[in-house]
Design an enzyme around this catalytic site. Structure first.
Site, PDB file in Angstrom:
ATOM      1  N   ASN A   1      -0.574   8.970  16.046  1.00 17.11           N
ATOM      2  CA  ASN A   1      -1.409  10.144  15.802  1.00 17.11           C
ATOM      3  C   ASN A   1      -2.633   9.805  14.954  1.00 17.11           C
ATOM      4  OD1 ASN A   1      -0.002  12.010  17.321  1.00 17.11           O
ATOM      5  ND2 ASN A   1       1.276  12.705  15.621  1.00 17.11           N
TER       6      ASN A   1
ATOM      7  N   LEU B   1       0.813  -1.209   0.000  1.00 21.77           N
ATOM      8  CA  LEU B   1       0.000   0.000   0.000  1.00 21.77           C
ATOM      9  C   LEU B   1       0.854   1.269   0.000  1.00 21.77           C
ATOM     10  CD1 LEU B   1      -2.726   1.524   0.346  1.00 21.77           C
ATOM     11  CD2 LEU B   1      -2.503   1.148   2.818  1.00 21.77           C
TER      12      LEU B   1
ATOM     13  N   ILE C   1       7.515  -2.232   2.275  1.00 16.84           N
ATOM     14  CA  ILE C   1       6.652  -3.405   2.137  1.00 16.84           C
ATOM     15  C   ILE C   1       7.207  -4.572   2.953  1.00 16.84           C
ATOM     16  CG2 ILE C   1       5.507  -4.959   0.529  1.00 16.84           C
ATOM     17  CD1 ILE C   1       4.781  -1.893   0.373  1.00 16.84           C
TER      18      ILE C   1
ATOM     19  N   GLU D   1       3.646   4.294  -0.127  1.00 17.94           N
ATOM     20  CA  GLU D   1       4.565   4.865  -1.101  1.00 17.94           C
ATOM     21  C   GLU D   1       5.354   5.981  -0.436  1.00 17.94           C
ATOM     22  OE1 GLU D   1       2.358   6.102  -4.525  1.00 17.94           O
ATOM     23  OE2 GLU D   1       1.406   4.148  -4.796  1.00 17.94           O
TER      24      GLU D   1
ATOM     25  N   TYR E   1      -9.992   1.261  -1.951  1.00 15.95           N
ATOM     26  CA  TYR E   1      -9.906   2.061  -0.727  1.00 15.95           C
ATOM     27  C   TYR E   1     -10.655   1.392   0.410  1.00 15.95           C
ATOM     28  CZ  TYR E   1     -14.725   3.630  -1.483  1.00 15.95           C
ATOM     29  OH  TYR E   1     -16.087   3.673  -1.645  1.00 15.95           O
TER      30      TYR E   1
ATOM     31  N   GLU F   1       1.201   0.443  10.034  1.00 16.50           N
ATOM     32  CA  GLU F   1      -0.245   0.204  10.013  1.00 16.50           C
ATOM     33  C   GLU F   1      -1.015   1.319  10.725  1.00 16.50           C
ATOM     34  OE1 GLU F   1      -1.806  -3.747  10.324  1.00 16.50           O
ATOM     35  OE2 GLU F   1       0.123  -4.637   9.811  1.00 16.50           O
TER      36      GLU F   1
ATOM     37  N   GLY G   1      -5.740  -5.511  10.759  1.00 14.54           N
ATOM     38  CA  GLY G   1      -4.307  -5.613  10.965  1.00 14.54           C
ATOM     39  C   GLY G   1      -3.835  -4.928  12.233  1.00 14.54           C
ATOM     40  N   ARG G   2      -4.550  -3.882  12.651  1.00 20.46           N
ATOM     41  CA  ARG G   2      -4.141  -3.163  13.857  1.00 20.46           C
ATOM     42  C   ARG G   2      -4.275  -4.028  15.103  1.00 20.46           C
ATOM     43  NH1 ARG G   2      -6.985   2.051  11.256  1.00 20.46           N
ATOM     44  NH2 ARG G   2      -5.145   2.711  10.075  1.00 20.46           N
TER      45      ARG G   2
END
Length: 393
Positions: A379, A137, A169, A139, A244, A375, A254-255
């Protein structure tokens, strides 16, 4: 007997209570991590290379396809079991924990939820048996602002041509399959973003340099270079333009995995510090007999238990099918704070020995820092939490 009386006879189990299957699974992973993973940790960290034979052992133990159904060759387990595996592996080496984490909570979950039947038949058996996955994801110019991505996909006939670069990645060096996000319609903004299933062998994809990192050094973090990458149209994951949504919802899951990684890390650091405090002699007695050290260890243990409750609760919520977005953000935020704090105190309990690589706690401290970054930074988690608790738009 009334229903109310029956309810009182069977009170809800404590949140940390595990079923027999969960206990057996956790204990097997715990033993494996101590016996097979621990002897390799320092060498992998120093060489910045993940042991290939260890990855195959992960597959053999069923750790790479925990939720994949049996008919696709997986373990038919739960998301909660994936979280247990990440925690127990990360207790010994967070570099290994994140490899298992990305495989299960990002890549496999995306394929299970968004893949069509043909895609599932083609890829899920590989993910369960012998193929590492990665999630592409980020960049250089789109980190927290993930949807500012510049990678472009253009449909030409029966295939998409993708050009761009991906950065940071995880698992890139070992991966055979990537869930890759690119914008197929820039005029539509983030609604042009599409998810693709990309194989490492596809022409036009190359893995760039491996980052030289502060922590989780055995885990590969690489750049992906996409130059006229050709991806069959049938490898669109979900619907074109819905990438998206896939990205947001997959990262929410994933968190929880990162929370489990940080929980395991904190446990490993605490166990090392507690053991050392009982062995280290100072002024004629063990340092663990001094009240100042006892109070530090007590606070660390309290923080770890609080993080465990959050991780387990959010994972149970995910399996129950209830909304967990706020809880996932809170879990990642808090568990990463606890991991950094506990690992730092562990170094102080070791004193000078904690600052050298001959002892394990300096690595836990180095590994902990990434928990506040990948991930979704702390903040960004706070922003999500604030929006949900305050009802702001």
């Amino acid at each position: 007997m009334s229903d109310l009386a029956l309810a009182h006879d069977a009170p809800p189990a404590p949140l940390t209570t595990l079923t027999e299957d969960e206990l057996l699974f956790r204990d097997n992973v715990h033993q494996f991590a101590d016996e097979r993973l621990r002897p390799l940790v320092r060498e992998m960290d120093e060489k910045q290379v993940f042991d290939k034979s260890l990855i195959q052992q992960f597959f053999d133990l069923g750790l790479m396809g925990i939720e994949i159904p049996e008919n696709y060759g997986g373990g038919a387990g739960t998301f909660f079991e994936s979280i247990l595996a990440v925690e127990e592996i990360s207790r010994v080496d967070p570099s290994a924990g994140v490899l298992v984490d990305v495989q299960n909570t990002l890549v496999n979950n995306a394929l299970l939820r968004w893949g069509n039947e043909e895609q599932k038949r083609q890829y899920l058996p590989r993910m369960a048996q012998n193929t590492v996955g990665a999630y592409a994801l980020s960049e250089a110019g789109s980190g927290s602002d993930a949807f500012a991505m510049q990678t472009r996909a253009e449909l030409r006939g029966n295939e998409y041509i993708i050009d761009g670069r991906k950065l940071w990645i995880t698992n890139a060096k070992e991966a055979g399959v990537f869930i890759l996000l690119a914008n197929a319609d820039p005029s539509a903004g983030y609604r042009g973003i599409t998810a693709f299933i990309v194989e490492k062998e596809f022409r036009g994809l190359s893995v760039g340099k491996k980052e030289d990192k502060l922590g989780i050094r055995a885990s590969s973090t690489c750049e992906l270079v996409l130059e006229d990458l050709r991806v069959p149209k049938e490898n669109v994951l979900g619907e074109a333009g819905k990438g998206y949504k896939i990205a947001i919802e997959t990262l929410n899951e994933g968190r929880i995995g990162i929370g489990a990684q940080m929980l395991g890390l904190a446990r490993g650091a605490w166990e090392a510090a507690a053991k050392y405090a009982q062995e280290r002699k100072q002024f004629g007695k063990s340092s663990g007999e001094f009240q100042a050290i006892q109070l530090q260890l007590a606070q660390m243990a309290t923080d770890i238990d609080a993080a465990r409750l959050m991780v387990y609760n959010t994972a149970r919520m995910k399996d129950a099918g209830v909304n967990f977005v706020k809880e996932a953000a809170m879990t990642k935020l808090f568990a990463s704070q606890v991991a950094e704090r506990v690992a730092s105190l562990a170094i102080e309990i070791y004193g000078g020995y904690g600052f050298v690589k001959d002892y394990p706690v300096e690595k836990y401290f180095r590994d902990s820092k990434i928990g506040k970054i990948y991930e979704g930074t702390s903040n960004m988690q706070l922003q999500t939490i604030a929006k949900l608790v305050l009802g702001s738009k």
